[in-house]
Scaffold this motif. Structure first.
Motif, PDB file in Angstrom:
ATOM      1  N   LYS A 385     -19.571 -13.178   5.484  1.00 55.80           N
ATOM      2  CA  LYS A 385     -19.735 -13.609   6.866  1.00 55.80           C
ATOM      3  C   LYS A 385     -18.368 -14.007   7.393  1.00 55.80           C
ATOM      4  N   TYR A 386     -17.943 -13.363   8.490  1.00 53.86           N
ATOM      5  CA  TYR A 386     -16.610 -13.558   9.043  1.00 53.86           C
ATOM      6  C   TYR A 386     -16.717 -13.702  10.554  1.00 53.86           C
ATOM      7  N   ASN A 387     -16.309 -14.862  11.047  1.00 55.58           N
ATOM      8  CA  ASN A 387     -16.410 -15.158  12.489  1.00 55.58           C
ATOM      9  C   ASN A 387     -17.836 -14.989  13.010  1.00 55.58           C
ATOM     10  N   GLY A 388     -18.802 -15.339  12.143  1.00 53.45           N
ATOM     11  CA  GLY A 388     -20.198 -15.279  12.555  1.00 53.45           C
ATOM     12  C   GLY A 388     -20.866 -13.951  12.325  1.00 53.45           C
ATOM     13  N   TYR A 389     -20.101 -12.931  11.920  1.00 51.85           N
ATOM     14  CA  TYR A 389     -20.658 -11.590  11.712  1.00 51.85           C
ATOM     15  C   TYR A 389     -20.834 -11.305  10.228  1.00 51.85           C
ATOM     16  N   GLU A 394     -17.265  -2.773   1.739  1.00 47.75           N
ATOM     17  CA  GLU A 394     -17.181  -1.338   1.432  1.00 47.75           C
ATOM     18  C   GLU A 394     -17.173  -0.476   2.687  1.00 47.75           C
ATOM     19  N   ASP A 395     -17.776  -0.978   3.768  1.00 48.05           N
ATOM     20  CA  ASP A 395     -17.783  -0.240   5.028  1.00 48.05           C
ATOM     21  C   ASP A 395     -16.353  -0.096   5.552  1.00 48.05           C
ATOM     22  N   ILE A 396     -15.592  -1.192   5.488  1.00 48.01           N
ATOM     23  CA  ILE A 396     -14.193  -1.142   5.937  1.00 48.01           C
ATOM     24  C   ILE A 396     -13.367  -0.264   4.997  1.00 48.01           C
ATOM     25  N   VAL A 421     -11.310 -16.684   6.415  1.00 48.25           N
ATOM     26  CA  VAL A 421     -10.424 -16.870   7.562  1.00 48.25           C
ATOM     27  C   VAL A 421      -9.590 -15.637   7.868  1.00 48.25           C
ATOM     28  N   GLN A 422      -9.588 -14.652   6.950  1.00 50.47           N
ATOM     29  CA  GLN A 422      -8.763 -13.474   7.161  1.00 50.47           C
ATOM     30  C   GLN A 422      -9.230 -12.345   6.251  1.00 50.47           C
ATOM     31  N   LEU A 423      -9.109 -11.108   6.722  1.00 50.11           N
ATOM     32  CA  LEU A 423      -9.373  -9.928   5.906  1.00 50.11           C
ATOM     33  C   LEU A 423      -8.050  -9.222   5.638  1.00 50.11           C
ATOM     34  N   ILE A 424      -7.769  -8.989   4.362  1.00 51.84           N
ATOM     35  CA  ILE A 424      -6.528  -8.326   3.968  1.00 51.84           C
ATOM     36  C   ILE A 424      -6.882  -7.048   3.212  1.00 51.84           C
ATOM     37  N   ALA A 425      -6.223  -5.953   3.553  1.00 50.52           N
ATOM     38  CA  ALA A 425      -6.483  -4.674   2.897  1.00 50.52           C
ATOM     39  C   ALA A 425      -5.332  -4.309   1.972  1.00 50.52           C
ATOM     40  N   ALA A 426      -5.656  -4.036   0.706  1.00 47.76           N
ATOM     41  CA  ALA A 426      -4.681  -3.501  -0.243  1.00 47.76           C
ATOM     42  C   ALA A 426      -4.870  -1.996  -0.282  1.00 47.76           C
ATOM     43  N   ILE A 427      -3.817  -1.243  -0.019  1.00 50.26           N
ATOM     44  CA  ILE A 427      -3.957   0.205   0.075  1.00 50.26           C
ATOM     45  C   ILE A 427      -2.884   0.923  -0.742  1.00 50.26           C
ATOM     46  N   THR A 428      -3.200   2.139  -1.157  1.00 49.22           N
ATOM     47  CA  THR A 428      -2.203   3.040  -1.725  1.00 49.22           C
ATOM     48  C   THR A 428      -2.110   4.252  -0.813  1.00 49.22           C
ATOM     49  N   LEU A 429      -0.938   4.884  -0.802  1.00 51.60           N
ATOM     50  CA  LEU A 429      -0.688   6.012   0.092  1.00 51.60           C
ATOM     51  C   LEU A 429      -0.803   7.337  -0.652  1.00 51.60           C
ATOM     52  N   THR A 430      -1.015   8.391   0.093  1.00 49.54           N
ATOM     53  CA  THR A 430      -1.165   9.719  -0.519  1.00 49.54           C
ATOM     54  C   THR A 430       0.153  10.264  -1.043  1.00 49.54           C
ATOM     55  N   LYS A 431       1.265   9.702  -0.559  1.00 45.65           N
ATOM     56  CA  LYS A 431       2.579  10.137  -1.051  1.00 45.65           C
ATOM     57  C   LYS A 431       3.591   9.014  -0.872  1.00 45.65           C
ATOM     58  N   ALA A 432       4.695   9.091  -1.604  1.00 50.40           N
ATOM     59  CA  ALA A 432       5.743   8.075  -1.505  1.00 50.40           C
ATOM     60  C   ALA A 432       6.458   8.200  -0.161  1.00 50.40           C
ATOM     61  N   LEU A 449      -8.395   2.636  12.695  1.00 47.64           N
ATOM     62  CA  LEU A 449      -9.630   1.985  12.272  1.00 47.64           C
ATOM     63  C   LEU A 449     -10.499   1.631  13.459  1.00 47.64           C
ATOM     64  N   ALA A 450      -9.859   1.197  14.552  1.00 42.27           N
ATOM     65  CA  ALA A 450     -10.594   0.750  15.739  1.00 42.27           C
ATOM     66  C   ALA A 450     -11.409   1.867  16.384  1.00 42.27           C
ATOM     67  N   GLU A 451     -11.125   3.106  16.008  1.00 43.38           N
ATOM     68  CA  GLU A 451     -11.911   4.227  16.541  1.00 43.38           C
ATOM     69  C   GLU A 451     -13.320   4.240  15.959  1.00 43.38           C
ATOM     70  N   ASN A 452     -13.502   3.569  14.784  1.00 45.01           N
ATOM     71  CA  ASN A 452     -14.807   3.603  14.115  1.00 45.01           C
ATOM     72  C   ASN A 452     -15.374   2.226  13.798  1.00 45.01           C
ATOM     73  N   LEU A 453     -14.554   1.174  13.908  1.00 42.10           N
ATOM     74  CA  LEU A 453     -15.018  -0.159  13.556  1.00 42.10           C
ATOM     75  C   LEU A 453     -14.830  -1.122  14.720  1.00 42.10           C
ATOM     76  N   PRO A 454     -15.735  -2.077  14.866  1.00 36.66           N
ATOM     77  CA  PRO A 454     -15.559  -3.107  15.899  1.00 36.66           C
ATOM     78  C   PRO A 454     -14.387  -4.016  15.550  1.00 36.66           C
ATOM     79  N   THR A 455     -13.867  -4.695  16.525  1.00 36.65           N
ATOM     80  CA  THR A 455     -12.679  -5.530  16.344  1.00 36.65           C
ATOM     81  C   THR A 455     -12.857  -6.561  15.246  1.00 36.65           C
ATOM     82  N   TYR A 456     -14.057  -7.157  15.160  1.00 36.39           N
ATOM     83  CA  TYR A 456     -14.250  -8.232  14.187  1.00 36.39           C
ATOM     84  C   TYR A 456     -14.219  -7.753  12.738  1.00 36.39           C
ATOM     85  N   MET A 457     -14.237  -6.417  12.505  1.00 29.07           N
ATOM     86  CA  MET A 457     -14.172  -5.884  11.145  1.00 29.07           C
ATOM     87  C   MET A 457     -12.776  -5.404  10.757  1.00 29.07           C
TER      88      MET A 457
END
Length: 487
Positions: A385-389, A394-396, A421-432, A449-457
């Motif tokens: 639950k983040y900011n009431g939502y 896994e969706d993100i 209080v915050q969402l942090i994404a750890a990512i790897t890239l397809t190339k260096a 991301l905003a093209e498919n997810l609401p701001t609160y996500m």
């Protein structure tokens, strides 16, 4: 249906000198495997508790597995990576009569007679063939992490194990006498997907050392020197393999089939693998430990990749029925189910209960059914639950993986005083890429991301890692990621 013990015994007679198991410079033939297992079975025949198997990838742990089945007491595999306190907790819960220590280190336990490899090798050889286990008897118990921090012992019957092995043997499109690669430590039930299907098809089982997880070059040496045909691992371990300079069909011609379980097989990883191995069979499977390793499977083809993202986990195997309740929680029914948690009636009753008049296991996984196939959305306990939502992490993560320059992604919630209080994404890239390019790519993530997810996500911070850490079982280590990006 093939019986595991009868089949391996038959191979010990037909193929006595064929290598059954290989680990680094150590190997056992089918004759040695069965002979040692019979000797140990005779020694532990009086046991009324499971045989504890302690070690890491030792062929003698598999000797112990077969011996415990022959003796009818079953086994519990414990890896050397397990903390001493956790090990002792399990020992106290099991109160074993015997412990097979396959390491060179001494272990001090308060319960059980300790048997070493030297002890095993000096046991009297017997011509008697043992097969005392019945289908309803417990074949093995795997301890998994509990939400309370206390491990739970998942008990699987011999009948369920035999059914599972037959299913994987049917999935195997390469047939008998293949060289199988097993990545998972024996304390992780994914190893069951390689051990018994290999040995009941007269194959040779090659065990991946834990050091290969950190050094892909060691994996390259194993693949090239042993002509591996069938690969069984988590998707995360495949991610590491793809770091090899040239991981292709041309270099590893013998690799003909890949079987994955234990984690989500991402669309991007499957697409890349099929591109590198366009002649190979790729199987995606799904299942919890409580339902005997895996209950659904599907061959991932170019057509599946073109039509579905995320990828399906397929159809249930014979004898398994799936359903979802009003909360979209996946429910499993059938003989595949565990007989409950060892000496823990309360936890057993929480997840093993009736559904529409049948005994069932409530998985805690969110799922849906589409086009005559099952899809897994993710863990219901990864909902926050983040900011009431209410948000499913896994969706993100799924949406992050759709961005063309992102290979893999894990989202971590930062918590203060019990509140996200915050969402942090750890990512790897397809190339260096260069440091300057990293800054540019980071700035592009949120708009995409905003093209498919609401701001609160939307995550508010992105950490780019060279690779995601994986744990001893070969899965992405969320805890380690937390420690890296939240410190």
């Amino acid at each position: 249906m093939k019986d595991i013990l009868q089949t391996i015994n038959r191979y010990s007679v037909i193929y006595p000198n064929k290598i059954a198991i290989r680990y680094n410079d150590h190997s056992l033939t089918y004759k040695q495997l069965d002979t040692y297992a019979n000797a140990l079975a005779c020694y532990i025949m009086s046991s009324r508790t499971p045989l504890i198997l302690y070690g890491h990838m030792s062929p003698y742990m598999i000797v112990g597995m077969l011996a415990s089945l022959k003796a009818g007491c079953g086994y519990i595999p414990l890896d050397i990576s397990m903390p001493t306190a956790r090990l002792q907790h399990i020992i106290n819960k099991v109160e074993p009569n015997f412990v097979l220590n396959t390491t060179s280190d001494e272990i001090e336990l308060t319960n059980g007679e300790i048997i070493t490899i030297d002890d095993l090798q000096q046991m009297s050889v017997t011509t008697r063939e043992f097969n005392n286990i019945q289908e309803v008897d417990i074949a093995y118990t795997i301890f998994t992490s509990g939400t309370t921090g206390e491990p739970k012992g998942v008990q699987i019957s011999y009948g369920s194990l035999n059914e599972f092995v037959k299913w994987i043997s049917d999935i195997n499109q390469l047939g008998l006498y293949q060289h199988w690669l097993n990545q998972a430590p024996f304390s992780f039930d994914l190893s069951v997907m390689a051990i018994y299907p290999c040995l009941t098809t007269a194959g040779t089982l090659h065990l991946v050392d834990k050091h290969m997880v950190a050094k892909p070059q060691l994996l390259d040496d194993l693949l090239r020197s042993n002509n591996i045909n069938i690969w069984v691992s988590t998707p995360s371990f495949m991610e590491l393999a793809l770091l090899l300079p040239v991981f292709t069909q041309e270099k590893y011609e013998s690799l003909g089939q890949f079987i994955f379980c234990g984690e989500v097989l991402s669309h991007k990883l499957a697409e890349k693998l099929l591109h590198h191995f366009n002649k190979a069979v790729v199987y995606n499977t799904y299942g919890p430990t409580e339902a005997t390793v895996a209950v659904t499977g599907i061959q991932i083809t170019q057509s599946i990749i073109q039509h579905y993202n995320p990828l399906p986990v397929g159809k249930p195997r014979a004898g398994v029925t799936l359903a979802v309740n009003d909360h979209a929680e996946l429910i499993i029914m059938g003989r595949c189910l565990s007989q409950g948690y060892l000496n823990d009636a309360i936890k057993t009753a929480q997840v093993f209960k009736e559904y529409q008049g049948k005994q069932a296991y409530y998985t805690g996984d969110s799922a849906y059914y589409l086009d005559d196939m099952w899809f897994i959305k993710g863990r219901m306990d990864n909902q926050i639950k983040y900011n009431g939502y209410r948000i499913e992490l896994e969706d993100i993560e799924f949406r992050l993986r759709q961005i063309h320059f992102i290979q893999e992604a894990i989202v971590v919630p930062k918590v203060k005083q019990g509140k996200v209080v915050q969402l942090i994404a750890a990512i790897t890239l397809t190339k260096a890429v260069s440091p300057e390019e990293v800054k540019v790519l980071k700035s592009e993530i949120t708009p995409l991301l905003a093209e498919n997810l609401p701001t609160y996500m939307l995550p508010t911070k992105y950490e780019i890692l060279e690779k995601l850490p994986i744990n001893g079982n070969g899965k992405v280590d969320r805890k380690a990621i937390n420690e890296v990006i939240l410190r």
